[in-house]
Write a protein that holds these residues in place. Structure first.
Motif, short mmCIF file in Angstrom:
data_model
loop_
_atom_site.label_atom_id
_atom_site.label_comp_id
_atom_site.label_asym_id
_atom_site.label_seq_id
_atom_site.Cartn_x
_atom_site.Cartn_y
_atom_site.Cartn_z
N UNK A 173 36.29 -3.81 43.17
CA UNK A 173 35.33 -2.75 43.50
C UNK A 173 35.46 -1.56 42.56
N UNK A 174 36.72 -1.26 42.15
CA UNK A 174 36.92 -0.15 41.21
C UNK A 174 36.28 -0.48 39.87
N UNK A 272 50.49 9.06 42.81
CA UNK A 272 49.25 9.08 43.56
C UNK A 272 49.26 8.08 44.71
N UNK B 91 33.15 1.04 50.78
CA UNK B 91 34.61 1.23 50.71
C UNK B 91 35.01 2.33 49.72
N UNK B 92 34.14 3.29 49.52
CA UNK B 92 34.38 4.50 48.71
C UNK B 92 34.57 4.23 47.21
N UNK B 93 35.43 3.24 46.88
CA UNK B 93 35.67 2.91 45.47
C UNK B 93 36.12 4.12 44.66
N UNK B 94 36.93 4.97 45.27
CA UNK B 94 37.49 6.09 44.51
C UNK B 94 38.70 5.60 43.72
N UNK B 95 38.97 6.22 42.59
CA UNK B 95 40.14 5.85 41.81
C UNK B 95 41.36 6.52 42.45
N UNK B 96 42.28 5.71 42.97
CA UNK B 96 43.37 6.30 43.75
C UNK B 96 44.34 7.15 42.92
#
Lengths: 274, 266
Positions: A173-174, A272, B91-96
């Motif tokens: 997904x990323x 993080x 599912x947001x798909x933010x870079x953690x």
């Protein structure tokens, strides 16, 4: 506009349930819990030979070993061997990182390369590096090259395989999200795949760190003129038993030092994560 | 004016054949989809599972291409991903590994906006979604609703014409969902974006959309496009009790449940 600041400010700051006792006391209790077994171990080491439970020729009391260790430290001999060992392991270890991380990133990115190479890499990883030591000595001789090479060999596989699986397991997904922003393949790799892979790569790096010491000491025991492994076997052959234990303690310290360094680096690069 | 135009869009996939071992068969995810989205419109797509919602979204992002037909944006066919469209995932798909601010700046960087301007822009959009004080938090330090706010801000920040939203509030609790629905309407009013919002919630579809596209499943086709004659949803606090809302909701519900009743007669 809706304000959501209030309940959320408490997020991720778990306030520890403070007991009524003073902080210095609880710190003392914690230190006690952490060190008591260690202290008992040292006591046992000291007393068992003193009381004649074990033969003190083969296991000198702890105090005697520490005295020998101190003498070796002051004379500079210990430092010489320590230096030889740490330089070799560091050199082999860093070389392995320089080879295995880029290679792993590339192999991990191309499914075909991954499918073709993973079985043979697994085979290499599971071949005890020490079993190959005779081969290394035959081909590269008994000097520094063979020792650094065996460390390089032992460190490469865990890093390589972990890097491959790290790249393979990046959340699709990323990737989709980044792709939808129309970024170039190079940027996708550099800005998304690489940072997402760091924690898994570090697991491999830590495994490699442990392996580096293990393999190096064994190699030094077989053929070397300096280094902690050499020093231990040398002491044993010359019946300098206290010195031998001093060498062993130094290796423990070296292992702890490396592990501490790598864990700190890991924490820094994975800060993080939860 | 038409912003987006679907022209008889069909998408087929090869999938594993469950009846014959090792064989593959063709599967039609969507068939002859045809509708248009007006400039600045808020349109919602609602349908049962298997109606090809995700397929439609992938086609809109340009990550996949239709088997037949084409999709036009401003009269030009979509050929690949582009920053004229922003996407918000369920599912947001933010870079953690990036903070809220870093995530928003990521899209700005992708657009080639100079570093000096990125910070200011990120601040503006963080403020817009009400997360001014959370700029330096990592995603794992944010609640689900806050993560989705960051994701919305990230998509808005590079200033796309169209915002594509794939069930963005489905993973949130009911209360957060309602709050974010209202906020999304507010943001839409303020920015004037064209929004395509995919959902499986009938209430959500009717509440947000100026029009609701009702899809059927297997293969996904457009059953009907329902106009929702609600004027200002933000003015009316109790819009869901409005007769217009209730009748629109009933219509969409009936359209979605028709197949079952037809089946019951046989």
């Amino acid at each position: 506009m809706v304000t959501i600041n209030k309940p959320a400010t408490k997020l991720n700051k778990p306030s520890k349930p403070q007991k009524s006792s003073s902080p210095s006391l609880s710190a003392f209790v914690k230190a006690f819990k952490n060190s008591i077994v260690l202290i008992l171990f040292v006591l046992l080491w000291e007393l068992a030979p003193q009381l004649g439970i074990v033969e003190r020729t083969f296991l000198p009391p702890f105090s005697e070993v520490i005295r020998a260790w101190w003498d070796l430290l002051v004379s500079g001999e210990l430092w010489r061997h320590f230096q030889a060992s740490i330089l070799r392991s560091l050199f082999g270890f860093l070389l392995a990182l320089a080879v295995a991380i880029p290679l792993g990133l590339i192999i991990g990115w191309y499914p075909l390369a991954r499918d073709l190479l993973t079985p043979i890499l697994e085979l290499f990883r599971n071949t005890a590096a020490l079993a190959l030591l005779p081969v290394f000595i035959l081909i590269l001789g008994i000097g520094e090259v063979s020792k650094i090479s065996i460390v390089l060999f032992a460190c490469t596989w865990p890093v390589l395989l972990n890097t491959i699986s790290a790249v393979k397991n990046v959340d699709p997904l990323l990737i989709k999200s980044a792709r939808s922003m129309n970024i170039s393949s190079f940027k996708l790799f550099y800005k998304v795949i690489l940072p997402a892979s760091v924690p898994t790569i570090f697991t491999g790096i830590r495994m490699a760190g442990t392996g580096a010491i293990l393999v190096l000491i064994a190699a030094e025991m077989i053929g070397a003129k300096a280094g902690l492994g050499y020093f231990i076997t040398y002491s044993q052959y010359n019946f300098l038993i206290a010195e031998m234990y001093a060498g062993i303690i130094t290796i423990s310290l070296l292992g702890l030092l490396i592990n501490y360094g790598l864990s700190s680096a890991e924490r820094y690069f994975s800060r993080w994560k939860q | 004016m038409d912003k987006i135009r679907f022209e008889r869009v069909t998408k087929k996939f090869l999938v594993r054949d469950e009846h014959k071992k090792g064989a593959q068969r063709e599967f039609t995810a969507i068939q002859n989809i045809e509708f248009t989205v007006r400039e600045g419109e808020f349109i919602t797509l609602v349908g049962p599972s298997g109606c090809g919602k995700s397929t439609l979204l992938d086609l809109l992002t340009g990550l996949t291409k239709p088997t037949k037909g084409r999709i036009l944006i401003d009269g030009r066919e979509i050929t690949g991903p582009g920053l004229d469209r922003g996407i918000v995932f369920q599912q947001y798909a933010l870079f953690p590994w990036k903070t809220a601010r870093g995530n928003i700046e990521f899209g700005l960087e992708a657009k080639g906006i100079p570093k000096s301007e990125r910070k200011e822009k990120a601040e503006y959009y963080l403020d817009l979604v009400g997360l001014k004080n959370f700029a330096d938090r990592y995603p794992h330090e944010l609640s689900g609703g806050m993560k989705q706010r960051v994701a919305i801000a990230r998509s808005l920040a590079f200033n796309p014409d169209v915002l594509l939203m794939d069930e963005p509030f489905a993973a949130l609790d009911a209360q957060t969902r309602e709050t974010l629905q209202t906020e999304l309407l507010r943001i839409w009013k303020k920015t004037g974006k064209t929004i395509i919002f995919i959902t499986h919630g009938i209430d959500e579809a009717v509440y947000l959309g100026e029009r609701v596209v009702v899809l059927t499943a297997n293969p996904g086709t457009v059953k009907k496009i329902v106009d929702i004659p609600l004027k200002d949803r933000l003015e009316d606090a109790d819009v869901k009790s409005n007769p217009a809302f209730i009748s629109a909701r009933r219509e969409v519900w009936n359209l979605l449940h028709e197949p079952e009743f037809q089946g019951a007669h046989i």
